[in-house]
Design a protein around this motif. Sequence first.
Motif, mmCIF file in Angstrom:
data_model
loop_
_atom_site.group_PDB
_atom_site.id
_atom_site.type_symbol
_atom_site.label_atom_id
_atom_site.label_comp_id
_atom_site.label_asym_id
_atom_site.label_seq_id
_atom_site.Cartn_x
_atom_site.Cartn_y
_atom_site.Cartn_z
ATOM 1 N N VAL A 117 0.840 -1.213 0.000
ATOM 2 C CA VAL A 117 0.000 0.000 0.000
ATOM 3 C C VAL A 117 0.869 1.254 0.000
ATOM 4 C CG1 VAL A 117 -1.677 1.324 1.356
ATOM 5 C CG2 VAL A 117 -1.866 -1.166 1.224
ATOM 6 N N PRO A 147 -10.048 3.763 -6.786
ATOM 7 C CA PRO A 147 -9.741 2.352 -6.986
ATOM 8 C C PRO A 147 -8.386 1.938 -6.408
ATOM 9 C CG PRO A 147 -9.329 3.589 -9.011
ATOM 10 C CD PRO A 147 -9.865 4.570 -8.014
ATOM 11 N N ALA A 206 -8.454 -4.623 -10.634
ATOM 12 C CA ALA A 206 -7.645 -5.674 -10.017
ATOM 13 C C ALA A 206 -8.195 -6.029 -8.632
ATOM 14 C CB ALA A 206 -6.189 -5.214 -9.912
ATOM 15 N N GLN A 220 -13.455 0.758 -12.336
ATOM 16 C CA GLN A 220 -12.207 1.194 -12.980
ATOM 17 C C GLN A 220 -11.720 0.112 -13.934
ATOM 18 O OE1 GLN A 220 -8.858 -0.166 -11.688
ATOM 19 N NE2 GLN A 220 -7.882 0.790 -13.449
ATOM 20 N N TYR A 258 -8.400 -1.045 -16.628
ATOM 21 C CA TYR A 258 -7.151 -0.902 -17.378
ATOM 22 C C TYR A 258 -7.438 -1.472 -18.751
ATOM 23 C CZ TYR A 258 -4.536 -0.192 -12.986
ATOM 24 O OH TYR A 258 -4.059 0.287 -11.798
ATOM 25 N N THR A 301 -8.091 4.030 -16.435
ATOM 26 C CA THR A 301 -6.797 4.509 -15.930
ATOM 27 C C THR A 301 -5.774 4.481 -17.056
ATOM 28 O OG1 THR A 301 -7.358 3.686 -13.748
ATOM 29 C CG2 THR A 301 -5.018 4.136 -14.157
ATOM 30 N N ARG A 323 3.142 6.063 -7.723
ATOM 31 C CA ARG A 323 3.527 4.657 -7.947
ATOM 32 C C ARG A 323 3.943 4.402 -9.387
ATOM 33 N NH1 ARG A 323 1.080 1.677 -3.614
ATOM 34 N NH2 ARG A 323 0.425 -0.191 -4.713
ATOM 35 N N ASP A 326 -6.515 13.133 -7.375
ATOM 36 C CA ASP A 326 -6.078 12.379 -6.203
ATOM 37 C C ASP A 326 -4.578 12.545 -6.009
ATOM 38 O OD1 ASP A 326 -4.671 10.584 -7.874
ATOM 39 O OD2 ASP A 326 -6.236 9.055 -7.800
ATOM 40 N N GLY A 384 -2.128 11.971 -2.257
ATOM 41 C CA GLY A 384 -1.637 12.556 -1.018
ATOM 42 C C GLY A 384 -2.691 13.143 -0.089
ATOM 43 N N LEU A 441 -9.856 9.268 -2.805
ATOM 44 C CA LEU A 441 -8.940 8.822 -1.754
ATOM 45 C C LEU A 441 -8.316 7.499 -2.161
ATOM 46 C CD1 LEU A 441 -11.302 9.468 1.282
ATOM 47 C CD2 LEU A 441 -9.478 10.978 0.441
ATOM 48 N N ARG A 443 -4.750 5.887 -0.409
ATOM 49 C CA ARG A 443 -4.225 5.275 0.813
ATOM 50 C C ARG A 443 -5.034 5.637 2.059
ATOM 51 N NH1 ARG A 443 0.068 6.696 -2.336
ATOM 52 N NH2 ARG A 443 1.604 5.105 -2.869
#
Length: 419
Positions: free
Chosen positions: A36, A88, A119, A138, A140, A166, A290, A318, A320, A340, A342
């Motif tokens: 995470v 997501p 996922a 969501q 891919y 995404t 990421r 999104d 932080g 949101l 994390r």
Amino acid sequence: MKRRLYQGTDFRRAQNIDELRAVARRRVPNFCFEYVEGGSDDEVTLKRNRSVFEEIAFVPRTLVDVSKRSQTIELFGKPSAAPFMIGPTGFSGLLTHEGDLALARAAAAAGIPYVLSNASTMRLEELVSRAGGRVWMQLYLYRTRAFAKALVERMKALDIEALVVTTDSAIFGNREWDRRNYARPLTLTLRNKLDVLMHPRWIFDVLVPHGVPHFANLGDLLKPGQDSVRGAASAIADELDASLNWADIRWLRDLWPGKLIVKGVMTVEDAETAVACGADGIVLSNHGGRQLDGAISSMEILPEVAAAVGGRLTVMLDGGFRRGSDIVKARALGADAVLLGRATTYGLAAGGEAGVVRAIDILKTEVDRVVGLLGCSDLSQLDTSYLRWPGHLPVPAPQGNPAARAPRIELSKQKEAQS
Ligand SMILES: Cc1cc2nc3c(=O)[nH]c(=O)nc-3n(C[C@H](O)[C@H](O)[C@H](O)COP(=O)(O)O)c2cc1C
């Protein structure tokens, strides 16, 4: 006595998201937490996503009646109980059993949307039937485009409101910190194996009764038996499509009649192209630091994007967001809503569904307090005049405070009447 954060494992004792994060770190094995927590490369973008908020200062109004306050917003013509939603996050079932469901249920209870990851470890159909609420999906776009077609059909059958595609992950980010926990792909280091044994609560919630969770939503993409982590990992790696481009978004637009949201836009030009492709919304995002390390934060590009395309599509972002004040700053800069990542995932790891409820509650309470302290009674009153951001926002000419002027005039009239 030295100041210190709460040191235990009871998520109800967490005062804020940072403390929930600390509880999460103690509740789940290190490799789960690191999945995470980590960003890519040197985590420069991960840090920038947080540090940007400290550069932006509030400029509050005083002596304004804020006894009645609301943080309800409108999203795609429907009310939403807060200016944020749960974005997501893949493989949430690794943190608690049926993690996706816990996130969705907490969002439904709070009256905010939940975006199920492609996922995920629970299939969309099951999640919708068990969670209720406003569930978005969501996607891919993989090499096998038939997967997207099939997913769109499943979404239509379920009357799903929005598809979030995404676009920042056509090449997988370099997540070194995550990889360090493995001696070789999917085999934990001895140190991490021992660490797992120190987390019996997680073992008996996730591992022993149900086994390592599966990619439940990728069924149409994976061959039979491939939906295990090991099988899926190599299949997904082969399916990532570096040729992804705007023509694919146009193709998706023709395919999908509901709301189409492009997640991963980071420039005004791309936001304009999203409008031209018929998107209903965008999410400014660097994928929580990421993917491309060194990328700018969404907050830094928000003002120019909101000025250019705000009103023509829904502008979300999104990266932080850990405090209600962060969310209020984004609204003042022109965002419609925040996703949101994390923040709610920490809640999930710290206390399952109740932990997510706690995370949402913390943020809602903070948003309400900050809006009131700024001298506003609802989010529509916010604009850049409530912020100072050197180098990004011009300092406005002094205007006085209309709300404060009115009673002063009455006071002077009272004095005249008395004399
Ligand atoms: C554990 C984890 C899993 C994620 N999985 C996905 C995903 O499956 N699809 C996606 O579009 N974004 C995914 N993201 C990115 C988030 O949607 C979001 O862009 C990011 O987390 C926002 O940054 P924040 O975590 O600092 O709030 C994931 C992020 C995390 C932390």
